[in-house]
Enzyme design. Structure first.
Site, PDB file in Angstrom:
ATOM      1  N   TYR A  53       0.002  -2.403 -23.007  1.00 56.25           N
ATOM      2  CA  TYR A  53       1.086  -2.994 -23.785  1.00 56.25           C
ATOM      3  C   TYR A  53       2.294  -2.072 -23.832  1.00 56.25           C
ATOM      4  CZ  TYR A  53       3.410  -5.364 -27.684  1.00 56.25           C
ATOM      5  OH  TYR A  53       4.316  -6.028 -28.479  1.00 56.25           O
ATOM      6  N   SER A  76       9.279  -3.913 -28.163  1.00 54.86           N
ATOM      7  CA  SER A  76       8.507  -3.289 -29.235  1.00 54.86           C
ATOM      8  C   SER A  76       8.878  -1.821 -29.326  1.00 54.86           C
ATOM      9  CB  SER A  76       7.008  -3.409 -28.940  1.00 54.86           C
ATOM     10  OG  SER A  76       6.254  -2.620 -29.844  1.00 54.86           O
TER      11      SER A  76
END
Length: 229
Positions: free
Chosen positions: A153, A138
């Protein structure tokens, strides 16, 4: 010879679409999920003869070894490993107030999961003529653009990017291309409304999974374009 691929966390969202696109290219895809029933449902929805459901929990070493041994016995090799399984987009947290149980769970799945898979399947990948590993990362893990954000995350994806670099270097002599791919903000259950269509996000992962010999390795990409680490 038909290529064999494993996609983790593939019963929904980006993972399921990656399976759909790869199957459409004639690749035999093993669609994995922690819940075998959900894996079967996803396969039925895709409705391709090139997809098979498999149960897999990337936090369970014995479970991983069991799938590896099954693939070795049936196919003798693995051509593509897509590490897609991920949890805890913890937008409700800040770093100074983070629940370390949530952080640990995220790291266990998002970092250690791909790490376990790479260790277990490296011998099978070495038997392939065109072995590829794709770590679904990501832009949230980019240090160049990082600020406040979901701490568990983000840190797990930054670490996954570091693992990508290490694996690419260690596996280069065996011809294994290893890359990290950011699918962008995609309208999935995790990403929420407003993101890009799921097929668009999946396309970059499929690109990395099907790179020709001599393609890039140790890179971080979105839509086939390099990202800053």
């Amino acid at each position: 010879m038909t290529a064999i691929a494993v996609v983790t966390g593939a019963n929904r969202g980006i993972g399921k679409e990656v399976c759909r696109q790869m199957a459409g290219r004639g690749i035999l895809v093993l669609l994995t999920a922690r819940d075998l029933g959900k894996a079967r449902d996803a396969c039925q929805e895709i409705a391709s003869d090139n997809i098979q459901p498999k149960q897999l929990d990337v936090t369970d070493d014995a479970n991983i070894r069991g799938l590896r041994d099954e693939i070795l016995a049936q196919y003798g090799r693995l051509d593509v490993l897509v590490n897609n399984a991920a949890i805890h987009y913890d937008h409700w947290q800040k770093a100074l107030q983070a629940d370390f149980n949530v952080v640990s769970e995220a790291i266990n799945t998002n970092l250690y999961g791909p790490w376990r898979m790479a260790k277990a399947f490296a011998p099978l990948l070495k038997k392939s003529a065109q072995p590829r590993i794709v770590n679904v990362s990501s832009g949230s893990g980019s240090l160049a653009t990082m600020g406040a954000g979901p701490p568990a995350y983000n840190i797990s994806k930054t670490a996954l990017n570091a693992l990508t670099r290490m694996l690419a270097a260690e596996m280069a002599a065996d011809g294994i291309l290893v890359n990290a791919i950011c699918p962008g903000w995609v309208a999935t259950e995790m990403g929420g409304e407003g993101g890009r269509p799921i097929p668009d996000g999946a396309a970059g992962i499929v690109w990395a999974a099907t790179l020709p010999d001599g393609g890039p390795t140790g890179g971080f990409f979105r839509d086939q374009q390099p990202l800053e680490w």
